[in-house]
Write an enzyme that holds these catalytic residues in place. Sequence first.
Site, PDB file in Angstrom:
ATOM      1  CG  ASP A  12     -42.388   0.554 150.702  1.00 15.69           C
ATOM      2  OD1 ASP A  12     -43.257   1.292 150.196  1.00 15.69           O
ATOM      3  OD2 ASP A  12     -41.177   0.637 150.444  1.00 15.69           O
ATOM      4  CD  GLU A  32     -42.252   7.007 143.920  1.00 22.22           C
ATOM      5  OE1 GLU A  32     -41.844   6.695 145.044  1.00 22.22           O
ATOM      6  OE2 GLU A  32     -43.454   7.254 143.666  1.00 22.22           O
TER       7      GLU A  32
END
Lengths: 389, 265
Positions: free
Chosen positions: B61, B50
């Site tokens: 995040d 990824e």
Amino acid sequence: MTTTIKTRGRFGVYGGQYVPETLIANLHELEQAFEAASADEEFQSELRAILKDFVGRSTPLYPAERIGADWGGRVILKREDLTHTGAHKINNAVGQVLLARRLGKTRIVAETGAGQHGVATAAACARAGLECVVYMGALDCERQRPNVERMNLLGAEVIPCEAGSRNLKIAINEAIRDWISNPGDTHYLIGSVVGPHPYPTIVREFQSVIGREAREQYLEREGELPDAVIACVGGGSNAMGMFAGFLEDDVELHGVEAGGNGEIHAAPLNSGSPGVLHGAMQYLLQDGEGQILNTHSIAAGLDYPGVGPEHSALRDSGRAQYHVVGDDEALDAFRALSRREGIIPAVESSHALAFAKRLLGERPGLNVIVNLSGRGDKDLPSLMERGLL
Amino acid sequence: MSVHQLEAAFARAAEEGRKALMPFLMSGHPANAAFESNLEAAGAIADVIEVGVPFSDPLADGPVIQAAAAQALAGGTTLAKTLDVLQRRRPGPPVVLMLSFNQVLAGGVERFVARAANAGVSGAIIPDLPFEEQGDLRELFASRDIALIPMLAPTTNEARMRAILERAQGFVYLISVAGVTGARDAYPAGTIDYIRKAQSLSPVPVCVGFGISKPAHIEKLYEHAEGFIVGSALVRGLERGESVARILKPLRAACDAALATGTQS
Ligand SMILES: Cc1ncc(COP(=O)(O)O)c(C=O)c1O
């Protein structure tokens, strides 16, 4: 023009729910609670009572005759500065706290720029006995210090956000991350007509009391409607609340964005392009790769690279016009209203005042309502320290 | 590369009796050259990689990946540079891009899909593009053989899970806990039930991400998923100057350990 919640939060192509999957359930739950509350007479009458006895509504519609004479027209002020806690933000905060209670939430998170939304939320939470956490950019903590002290006194925890631009955008990032991490017990009490559906609709509805009152008061006093209404636009909640009362009328709608120092600004409707930020499609200040640009405004509450989706649609349709006023022009209006009317406006609201002066200069004799969204006490220490007043 | 490569990667892992390991690297972090060599090093260990394209305001995040994104942006990392790196890399495991929707929108979605396809990208993870907002974008991505990877969260109810999984391509990304990316010590009660439910409904491999930082996490969830995504733990290790191989080795071993530990169902 303005769509209802039935269209799933789209205003033309703007709006939507561009959020991580974790939050979708919360947004659905909030939408249902809001629809139910809108139809619930008990909820509405409780809200009316709070607006009257806690917030201090209705707020006056005040003809500022000396400043009107100076600027060449009639300037009527909608006195949101006279609400409890000193800005329109409280209208939305008390409404959403009622919704949060209906949802069984025990903890509130909010972002704040100028600190007015944080103070309003802290006050509404204190009154309702809810835990309150407010995220605020570290830059804004410095330049709106009195509001940090007020929030602390009201029992809220203020968390300064040090990342990047240290302003409102960063505070919203952190508030959303908090909500993602605590979706069960926490309600995110967003402070403007931004964010994912249903927030832009909810906040507009709670702020529309401004426009409803203003229209009624003006009609009663003058027997006709004003030529124009004017409001500053950060995320756009005081403007949307005012515009909501006049959308169907033959009244000009003027929104005023922050022009900053000319080089760096916070005027996405004038200089931005459509994109997605904080859960909604809207006009944004961004680069060619979709990175969000830094902003600057002397007004912490306007210092934001995005703007509500409904304003984005109103801009495209032309129903409302959006203008730019810079730091210096706003400060001139700040001083002028203080000296000539005995009213110290918030530096955010001063942007709307400055545009009123410009408009009356171009078209003398107009009757304009300016939304005086808040009072300027919060701005004094920082403006004085920097020798700007 | 294509969605087929992605499917093949999971099929191979399953055939060999192990779980897929999917490390996350932030493009341009800790620096552009280091990212390229880390990508290659990860290629020797991972089943799928990824690659995050740094965004100024990533909502999903936590602090570690936020900081990596900020550092990469300060170093001049862009989508274009990321795609260049991917295009010229040596053959390796399929790559899935992770980025925010505004980065996809900025140059036009069709152009994004074409560029990503030319760079050999197999899938895209766009955390702020939930199911309802995908509309016909799934088909647009599929037309260039790129899987728009669906995500599930512990807050996703069963009806919604079914609707999302019905159209799933490539694999499904299970957000392990309500929260942002970042290491966690333990998972709350209910995590396994949620993952098990998704696995029972999913027509594609189930991969668990968010907070997978040590072998014990993988061991605990082993039989309920087909793959594990390791993000913050890898990024933080790189920050400390550790090598990709050193950080991933124990996690790789945990993914391979089915027969050895006897935890396979
Ligand atoms: C007094 C005042 N006016 C205006 C604003 C701008 O917000 P909005 O555009 O949502 O009304 C703020 C925000 O903090 C404020 O405090």
